[in-house]
Every structure is written in C-alpha cells, then in structure tokens.
Design a protein around this motif. Sequence first.
Motif, PDB file in Angstrom:
ATOM      1  N   GLU A  95      16.650  35.462   8.653  1.00 57.13           N
ATOM      2  CA  GLU A  95      16.411  35.072   9.969  1.00 57.13           C
ATOM      3  C   GLU A  95      15.855  35.909  10.658  1.00 57.13           C
ATOM      4  O   GLU A  95      15.682  37.229  10.413  1.00 57.13           O
ATOM      5  CB  GLU A  95      17.903  34.954  10.408  1.00 57.13           C
ATOM      6  N   ASP A  96      15.050  35.474  11.937  1.00 51.33           N
ATOM      7  CA  ASP A  96      14.461  36.368  12.920  1.00 51.33           C
ATOM      8  C   ASP A  96      15.603  37.116  13.584  1.00 51.33           C
ATOM      9  O   ASP A  96      16.367  36.343  14.114  1.00 51.33           O
ATOM     10  CB  ASP A  96      13.708  35.610  13.695  1.00 51.33           C
ATOM     11  N   PHE A  97      15.699  38.400  13.741  1.00 50.09           N
ATOM     12  CA  PHE A  97      16.964  39.030  14.267  1.00 50.09           C
ATOM     13  C   PHE A  97      16.395  39.669  15.423  1.00 50.09           C
ATOM     14  O   PHE A  97      17.156  39.538  16.473  1.00 50.09           O
ATOM     15  CB  PHE A  97      17.073  40.416  13.139  1.00 50.09           C
ATOM     16  N   THR A 206       8.613  40.904  15.757  1.00 47.18           N
ATOM     17  CA  THR A 206       9.519  39.922  15.075  1.00 47.18           C
ATOM     18  C   THR A 206      10.094  40.855  14.137  1.00 47.18           C
ATOM     19  O   THR A 206       9.540  41.212  13.145  1.00 47.18           O
ATOM     20  CB  THR A 206       9.402  38.584  14.890  1.00 47.18           C
ATOM     21  N   PRO A 208      12.489  40.305  11.034  1.00 45.80           N
ATOM     22  CA  PRO A 208      13.456  39.592  10.286  1.00 45.80           C
ATOM     23  C   PRO A 208      14.321  40.354   9.612  1.00 45.80           C
ATOM     24  O   PRO A 208      14.028  41.497   9.032  1.00 45.80           O
ATOM     25  CB  PRO A 208      12.266  38.840   9.429  1.00 45.80           C
ATOM     26  N   TYR A 225      25.913  42.429   7.593  1.00 44.96           N
ATOM     27  CA  TYR A 225      25.080  41.440   8.066  1.00 44.96           C
ATOM     28  C   TYR A 225      25.605  40.582   9.117  1.00 44.96           C
ATOM     29  O   TYR A 225      25.332  40.394  10.157  1.00 44.96           O
ATOM     30  CB  TYR A 225      24.561  40.274   6.990  1.00 44.96           C
ATOM     31  N   THR A 229      25.667  40.767  14.198  1.00 43.93           N
ATOM     32  CA  THR A 229      25.885  39.847  15.199  1.00 43.93           C
ATOM     33  C   THR A 229      26.887  39.759  16.154  1.00 43.93           C
ATOM     34  O   THR A 229      27.122  38.956  16.895  1.00 43.93           O
ATOM     35  CB  THR A 229      25.250  38.445  14.671  1.00 43.93           C
ATOM     36  N   THR A 234      25.362  43.587  19.046  1.00 44.63           N
ATOM     37  CA  THR A 234      24.368  43.267  19.703  1.00 44.63           C
ATOM     38  C   THR A 234      24.315  43.997  21.350  1.00 44.63           C
ATOM     39  O   THR A 234      23.128  44.133  21.869  1.00 44.63           O
ATOM     40  CB  THR A 234      24.348  41.602  20.023  1.00 44.63           C
ATOM     41  N   LYS A 246      18.517  36.669  16.825  1.00 47.71           N
ATOM     42  CA  LYS A 246      19.660  36.022  15.933  1.00 47.71           C
ATOM     43  C   LYS A 246      21.036  36.196  16.729  1.00 47.71           C
ATOM     44  O   LYS A 246      21.508  37.197  16.858  1.00 47.71           O
ATOM     45  CB  LYS A 246      19.694  36.758  14.546  1.00 47.71           C
ATOM     46  N   LYS A 247      21.844  35.140  17.177  1.00 45.99           N
ATOM     47  CA  LYS A 247      22.756  34.967  17.880  1.00 45.99           C
ATOM     48  C   LYS A 247      24.001  34.989  16.992  1.00 45.99           C
ATOM     49  O   LYS A 247      23.947  34.227  16.062  1.00 45.99           O
ATOM     50  CB  LYS A 247      22.951  34.008  19.042  1.00 45.99           C
TER      51      LYS A 247
END
Length: 247
Positions: A95-97, A206, A208, A225, A229, A234, A246-247
């Motif tokens: 995922e794009d983080f 970006t 990832p 991981y 989030t 965050t 990445k939410k």
Amino acid sequence: MRIAPLSFGLMLALSTPVLADPVIFAAASLKTALDEIATDFTAESGVKPLISYDGSGALAKQILADAPADMFISAATDWMDQVEKAEYILPGTREDFLGNTLVLISDKADPVEIADLPEKLGSEHIAMGLLDSVPAGQYGKAALTHLGLWDKIEPQVAQAQNVRAALALVASGEAPYGIVYKTDAAAEPKVHVVATFPEGSYPAITYPIALLKAGPDAEGAKAFYDYLTTPKATALLEQQGFEILKK
C-alpha cells in the motif's frame, strides 16, 4: 458500567501467541519517527522490531539477494516495484503509506532562491543521496533538471550513502547546502530549510509499504504493520512532517 477500551498491546496479547522480533527494512528518512513508533510498539506488545535503515535502492537489492526481512518501507515506488516484480511481496499487503516534500537545507538560516543556487554554491559542494539508488537523490536530480539547474550543479554534487548521510554533511558544516526531505530537516536542529522545491518539479514522493514472503517472523511483522496505522503512530508521523496516505 462503562468498560474502558482495550489498548493495542492488550488486544495483541489476547489474540496472538508470543511473537518473535520482526526484521524491518526501512528508508533512512524514516529513522526518527519509526524509532519512536517502534519503542511505543515494544512497550505495548513486548515485540521489538529490528529495523535496518538505508537508501531504498540498497535495501531493495538486499531483499532481491534473499536477505531475511519481514517488511519493506521504501521512499520510492520504483524500488518497491522491483521487489514486487521479483515476487518477494506478500500478496495484498502493498500500500502507499506516506508522502513527503523535497527541501533545500543549509547550516545557515538565510533563505535562498533555488534559481540562485549555482551562484550561492560557488566552488563548494551540495550534499545529495546517491543518484542511482537513493530516492532523495533521484528526486533532487529530477527537480534540478526540471528547473534547468542540473548541468550547472552536477560537478559539485557530493553523493552520500543515504539521505540521512547527506543531512549529516550539512549539519557538520562539510557541505553548505543539501537536498533532503522536509522530515529530515525537522529531525536535525543544526540545519535550516532555506527553500522548498516547487510542486511538480519532481515526481510525487510516495513511500510504499509491504510485507515480504520470506521473512522469518510474518506474525510479528503483521502486528507492527497494523500498528503503523493506529492513531498514536500516525499522529507521530504527522508531527514529523509526513503526509499519511494509508489510513
């Protein structure tokens, strides 16, 4: 009676067996934020991520050479693309983080017009990450090329192993200017942001993230991981200047 919500650590302890310490490969620009997040995660879960920081290209090459890592966080999509193409990524986990911004730094606080950078440099050097493997160096070259400055500046580029090494060259006074991420500049009190590269002068930055197939501790890595989030993690990343994708 109101029941207090369970902490992340307690939920982890109740839902999983004892986990080993996962091996994380992460872009050097993440060090300040990720070290603090990992400390919080260990305090809550008892699991201690073993984090190896370097330029994304160097880390990707280690993964492609079968280094035993559980997770990869790159500062550019192209290095993650190579790892994914070679089928090292656990399907469904990429995922794009995060996002970031490219800035010009100096050990002095005087603002600089980027167009004047060749004149400001004179005969001195500008610190950048390795141009062939460090995303910050690649983004910096792209920006300078877009602005018509690369040919004038290229002979004076001092290439560093990763973006934090470039940051250190400026902080120590060995180079009067450097190109790093906004988050790196925020992590080093001895440098100042003297200019921000205009949006559109370099590809969108970006980061990832993905879990890796061959890692020795997939469960511990998955727990970390997921922790990245959580609101606590965050919020810390945002405080350091990262954009949360990445939410």
